[in-house]
Design an enzyme around this catalytic site. Structure first.
Site, PDB file in Angstrom:
ATOM      1  N   THR A  50      -1.652   1.127   6.849  1.00  0.00           N
ATOM      2  CA  THR A  50      -1.300   0.010   5.966  1.00  0.00           C
ATOM      3  C   THR A  50      -1.127  -1.229   6.838  1.00  0.00           C
ATOM      4  O   THR A  50      -0.713  -1.121   7.986  1.00  0.00           O
ATOM      5  CB  THR A  50      -0.021   0.313   5.162  1.00  0.00           C
ATOM      6  OG1 THR A  50       0.363  -0.860   4.432  1.00  0.00           O
ATOM      7  CG2 THR A  50       1.135   0.729   6.047  1.00  0.00           C
ATOM      8  N   GLY A  51      -1.486  -2.361   6.308  1.00  0.00           N
ATOM      9  CA  GLY A  51      -1.402  -3.597   7.085  1.00  0.00           C
ATOM     10  C   GLY A  51      -2.470  -4.568   6.622  1.00  0.00           C
ATOM     11  O   GLY A  51      -2.927  -4.489   5.485  1.00  0.00           O
ATOM     12  N   THR A  53       0.834  -1.203   0.000  1.00  0.00           N
ATOM     13  CA  THR A  53       0.000   0.000   0.000  1.00  0.00           C
ATOM     14  C   THR A  53       0.875   1.263   0.000  1.00  0.00           C
ATOM     15  O   THR A  53       1.970   1.269   0.537  1.00  0.00           O
ATOM     16  CB  THR A  53      -0.941   0.015   1.229  1.00  0.00           C
ATOM     17  OG1 THR A  53      -1.773  -1.130   1.158  1.00  0.00           O
ATOM     18  CG2 THR A  53      -1.807   1.235   1.293  1.00  0.00           C
ATOM     19  N   ARG A  91     -12.100  -9.576  -3.064  1.00  0.00           N
ATOM     20  CA  ARG A  91     -11.889  -9.113  -1.684  1.00  0.00           C
ATOM     21  C   ARG A  91     -11.582  -7.602  -1.680  1.00  0.00           C
ATOM     22  O   ARG A  91     -10.822  -7.105  -2.495  1.00  0.00           O
ATOM     23  CB  ARG A  91     -10.727  -9.893  -1.073  1.00  0.00           C
ATOM     24  CG  ARG A  91     -10.340  -9.477   0.354  1.00  0.00           C
ATOM     25  CD  ARG A  91      -9.075  -8.664   0.343  1.00  0.00           C
ATOM     26  NE  ARG A  91      -8.547  -8.443   1.697  1.00  0.00           N
ATOM     27  CZ  ARG A  91      -7.640  -7.528   1.966  1.00  0.00           C
ATOM     28  NH1 ARG A  91      -7.163  -6.756   1.000  1.00  0.00           N
ATOM     29  NH2 ARG A  91      -7.195  -7.363   3.186  1.00  0.00           N
ATOM     30  N   VAL A  92     -12.216  -6.887  -0.779  1.00  0.00           N
ATOM     31  CA  VAL A  92     -11.949  -5.453  -0.611  1.00  0.00           C
ATOM     32  C   VAL A  92     -11.317  -5.259   0.758  1.00  0.00           C
ATOM     33  O   VAL A  92     -11.847  -5.751   1.757  1.00  0.00           O
ATOM     34  CB  VAL A  92     -13.247  -4.630  -0.728  1.00  0.00           C
ATOM     35  CG1 VAL A  92     -12.986  -3.164  -0.410  1.00  0.00           C
ATOM     36  CG2 VAL A  92     -13.839  -4.777  -2.119  1.00  0.00           C
ATOM     37  N   GLY A  93     -10.206  -4.572   0.799  1.00  0.00           N
ATOM     38  CA  GLY A  93      -9.514  -4.362   2.069  1.00  0.00           C
ATOM     39  C   GLY A  93      -9.925  -3.060   2.740  1.00  0.00           C
ATOM     40  O   GLY A  93     -10.975  -2.471   2.438  1.00  0.00           O
ATOM     41  N   ASP A  94      -9.092  -2.595   3.635  1.00  0.00           N
ATOM     42  CA  ASP A  94      -9.404  -1.387   4.401  1.00  0.00           C
ATOM     43  C   ASP A  94      -9.178  -0.105   3.610  1.00  0.00           C
ATOM     44  O   ASP A  94      -9.754   0.942   3.926  1.00  0.00           O
ATOM     45  CB  ASP A  94      -8.492  -1.317   5.634  1.00  0.00           C
ATOM     46  CG  ASP A  94      -7.021  -1.283   5.212  1.00  0.00           C
ATOM     47  OD1 ASP A  94      -6.582  -2.259   4.567  1.00  0.00           O
ATOM     48  OD2 ASP A  94      -6.337  -0.283   5.474  1.00  0.00           O
ATOM     49  N   GLY A 119      -5.899  -5.659   6.094  1.00  0.00           N
ATOM     50  CA  GLY A 119      -7.141  -4.894   6.026  1.00  0.00           C
ATOM     51  C   GLY A 119      -8.229  -5.380   6.954  1.00  0.00           C
ATOM     52  O   GLY A 119      -8.981  -4.573   7.512  1.00  0.00           O
TER      53      GLY A 119
HETATM   54  N1  ASP Z   1      -4.252  -2.770   3.852  1.00  0.00           N
HETATM   55  C1  ASP Z   1      -4.154  -3.370   2.550  1.00  0.00           C
HETATM   56  C2  ASP Z   1      -5.225  -4.400   2.389  1.00  0.00           C
HETATM   57  O1  ASP Z   1      -5.555  -5.088   3.331  1.00  0.00           O
HETATM   58  C3  ASP Z   1      -2.849  -3.992   2.288  1.00  0.00           C
HETATM   59  C4  ASP Z   1      -1.721  -3.431   3.067  1.00  0.00           C
HETATM   60  O2  ASP Z   1      -1.709  -2.279   3.399  1.00  0.00           O
HETATM   61  O3  ASP Z   1      -0.806  -4.176   3.374  1.00  0.00           O
HETATM   62  O4  ASP Z   1      -5.715  -4.551   1.289  1.00  0.00           O
END
Ligand code: ASP
Length: 267
Positions: A181-182, A130, A158-161, A184
């Site tokens: 970031t991380g 991200t 799939r939809v993340g955060d 989601g």
């Molecule tokens: N947060 C993003 C997601 O889950 C990916 C990431 O930031 O590592 O899609």
């Protein structure tokens, strides 16, 4: 209000396989910072937009061209933008392209390694994931922007955060702006970006708010400690970059005009 313009960008939290990759991330973050700074006189919205669009075009980062591939080997991306509390998503004007143009050789190689579960340097070591930017402008407004290819090998659809207000990003002129970031699923459950800014609003220091918002991610099943990060700018112009992933690449232009680009290692 007349505040000094501030811009913070990140190229993702996670861990990388090589020094060569780190150099490329840092170069991309530095260029994004310059692109955002050049747009800053048009306000914080233009600054975060320019910075994120630059990182989307940079092929090593997991956003736009170079995005992680989903389980089906295709790219599907999430993005979010927020400036002022009642003005949420900006999609108009996004350039169209062929989905295949977003797939790079590097993303294909990592995808194949991960699918095969080969013990290569990329397996078990999440990519820096991200990209994002937060800014405070001279008018005292804040903005946040985020863009991602999402988790590597995610299920199609799939939809993340990252496109979820409050989870992947939050901007409130009264307090500040945050981008996360991380993983989601955990960031959405915790509403981490909004949580961080709310902690600042409640009187917690910016550094403590960032650390607490990240620490709260581990209180639930599916512990994601070691995989998250965030950037925060407050309306007073404080800047925090925090992460519990092994690495995070980031850059910022601070109130005094100082410019830093750094590869951060876990606290
Ligand atoms: N947060 C993003 C997601 O889950 C990916 C990431 O930031 O590592 O899609």
């Amino acid at each position: 209000m007349n505040s000094p313009p501030i811009l913070v960008v990140h190229g993702g939290a996670g861990s990388l396989a090589s020094e060569a990759d780190r150099r490329q991330y840092l170069a991309g973050v530095g260029e994004a910072l310059d692109a955002g700074q050049a747009a800053h006189d048009q306000g914080c919205r233009a600054a975060v937009r320019a910075a994120v669009m630059h990182m989307e075009a940079h092929s090593i980062m997991n956003a736009g061209r170079g995005s992680s591939l989903a389980l089906d080997g295709l790219v599907s991306m999430d993005a979010g933008f927020m400036a002022e509390s009642d003005e949420l998503i900006e999609v108009a004007g996004a350039p169209l392209c062929e989905p295949a143009d977003l797939v790079t050789e590097r993303a294909r190689r990592l995808h194949a390694e991960r699918l095969a579960g080969e013990p290569g340097p990329s397996v078990g070591a999440p990519l820096l994931d991200t990209v994002g930017a937060v800014a405070l402008d001279a008018e005292g407004h804040v903005a946040a922007a985020v863009s991602t290819g999402g988790m590597s090998l995610k299920r199609p659809g799939r939809v993340g955060d990252s496109p979820i207000v409050g989870a992947g990003f939050w901007a409130d002129d009264a307090t500040g702006a945050c981008v996360t970031t991380g993983v989601g699923e955990a960031l959405m459950r915790q509403g981490t970006a909004r949580r961080c800014v709310q902690l600042v609003a409640s009187g917690v220091s910016a550094a403590e708010a960032a650390a607490q918002a990240l620490d709260e991610l581990i209180d639930y099943e599916g512990d994601v400690r070691g995989r998250s990060g965030l950037i925060l700018v407050t309306r007073e112009g404080e800047v925090v970059l925090d992460h519990n992933s092994p690495e995070m690449s980031a850059g910022w232009i601070a109130a005094e005009g100082g410019r830093e680009v750094a590869h951060l290692w876990c606290r």
